[in-house]
Design an enzyme around this catalytic site. Structure first.
Site, mmCIF file in Angstrom:
data_model
loop_
_atom_site.group_PDB
_atom_site.id
_atom_site.type_symbol
_atom_site.label_atom_id
_atom_site.label_comp_id
_atom_site.label_asym_id
_atom_site.label_seq_id
_atom_site.Cartn_x
_atom_site.Cartn_y
_atom_site.Cartn_z
ATOM 1 N N CYS A 45 0.832 -1.212 0.000
ATOM 2 C CA CYS A 45 0.000 0.000 0.000
ATOM 3 C C CYS A 45 0.867 1.263 0.000
ATOM 4 C CB CYS A 45 -0.980 -0.029 1.163
ATOM 5 S SG CYS A 45 -2.400 1.067 0.936
ATOM 6 N N HIS A 92 -3.973 -4.985 0.132
ATOM 7 C CA HIS A 92 -3.609 -5.515 1.439
ATOM 8 C C HIS A 92 -3.639 -7.042 1.427
ATOM 9 C CE1 HIS A 92 -4.541 -1.661 3.952
ATOM 10 N NE2 HIS A 92 -3.982 -1.380 2.795
ATOM 11 N N GLU A 123 -2.779 -9.170 3.581
ATOM 12 C CA GLU A 123 -3.136 -9.824 4.843
ATOM 13 C C GLU A 123 -4.650 -9.986 4.994
ATOM 14 O OE1 GLU A 123 -4.490 -5.973 5.722
ATOM 15 O OE2 GLU A 123 -2.666 -6.603 4.694
#
Length: 365
Positions: free
Chosen positions: A246, A331, A333
């Site tokens: 990001c 992202h 995760e």
């Protein structure tokens, strides 16, 4: 009790108060996620922003102790169509209204969130303020128009001191520009020793920790507002494997000579399709950013675009042609969001291990 949102263009939307009674201003943005509101509320990348949830019912599974992405939320406000008064979930401990009051965050429910989202999509993100009904609307509009957008968000959310998450494998230095717990958790799950450091650390200070790899985290705001971080990334290139996420992706691009630009209303949600240009595979990704790497500026750099957004063709990933460095705009995760991109942590692991073989083993003590 009634409450209003006043936008810098003079638009005014009236709803019912939830959360804190404090009046707060911020950049008004929207998120299209149907779930994951707790992670959104605690994501440091929303520092200084007022978030509008486009899904009509928010808070139906409550707030629990485990799904926070940071200890101290930095969001400035929440706007929803309806906030559930009686959440139902076995882990729920607070309603969203109770939690907002506890954290001194103002909110509004009952406004037309579809109308507000259309305003943002047509005019771009703008500043707004959550106010009581007795304020001077014209004075608030002038205040918003005269105010400057903040440039210190990263300094507000980055850790002030470095800290370690023990592991049995390689040492990864995670530069904290506003890191989410989910990123740390996924790196620890891989077995890494993860050393989280402030964004203000120089390349020399990071290299003194003898990392086997460096992760540049997510974070809020304009990447050009932290030029010293760009210099830090320049100093790390070629000396250790790098994985940018990001804001970290944007900083890697800037360090390699590319440029970034502000998007009209950004990408915020958990349903953004991204295409891997090498394999052709489409992943559904979680995103939260208002800036993007300018695709044309990659020409003449040592970066190659690896991923592209299917909806608007914006840059979603790059890879360095000489050094072990790559990054993505989304992202991986997935906190919150789909887990399609979690394999990127395995890709980084492979790069770190190959670098270890090439250099004859670990470099730290």
């Amino acid at each position: 009790m009634k409450r209003q949102l006043i936008l810098e263009n003079g638009d005014r939307l009236i709803g019912q108060a939830i959360g804190s009674e404090e009046e707060k201003a911020g950049e008004v943005v929207f998120n299209t996620g149907m779930t994951g509101y707790q992670e959104i509320l605690s994501d440091p990348s929303y520092c200084g922003q007022i978030v509008t949830m486009t899904y009509p019912l928010i808070g139906n599974y409550g707030i629990n102790r485990d799904d926070f992405e940071s200890v101290d939320p930095s969001i400035h406000g929440l706007i929803v169509r309806e906030a559930a008064d009686y959440p139902s979930h076995f882990r729920s401990q607070l309603s969203i209204n109770e939690w907002l009051k506890k954290e001194n965050i103002p909110g509004i429910q009952g406004i037309d969130t579809r109308k507000l989202t259309r305003i943002i999509r047509e005019t771009g993100t703008m500043k707004g303020k959550i106010c009581s009904m007795d304020v001077d609307v014209e004075a608030v509009v002038k205040e918003l128009q005269a105010s400057n957008s903040p440039t210190d968000q990263v300094s507000r959310v980055s850790t002030k001191n470095r800290y370690m998450n023990p592991g049995v494998k390689e040492r990864i230095v995670l530069v904290d520009y506003g890191v989410k717990k989910g990123i740390v958790k996924d790196l620890v799950t891989e077995g890494y020793e993860v050393v989280v450091v402030p964004y203000s650390m120089t390349a020399e200070e990071i290299l003194m920790l003898q990392p086997d790899g460096v992760v540049l985290s997510n974070g809020p705001g304009d990447p050009t507002s932290i030029p010293h971080s760009v210099e830090t990334v320049k100093g790390l290139l070629g000396k250790t494997p790098i994985f940018g996420i990001c804001l970290g992706h944007q900083l890697l691009a800037l360090a390699c000579g590319a440029t970034t630009r502000k998007m009209p209303f950004g990408h915020r949600g958990s349903n953004h399709p991204v295409k891997d240009l090498q394999t052709g595979q489409i992943s559904i990704t979680s995103q939260n950013h208002g800036y993007t790497v300018d695709a044309e500026s990659l020409q003449g750099t040592k970066l190659k675009m690896t991923h592209i957004n299917v909806n608007d063709q914006s840059v979603e990933g790059v890879k360095h042609l000489e050094y072990s460095a790559f990054s993505v705009q989304y992202h991986p995760e997935a906190s919150p969001g789909p887990e399609d991109a979690k394999g990127l942590f395995k890709e980084f692991k492979s790069i770190v291990e190959n670098n270890q073989l090439a250099t004859g083993g670990k470099t730290h003590a």
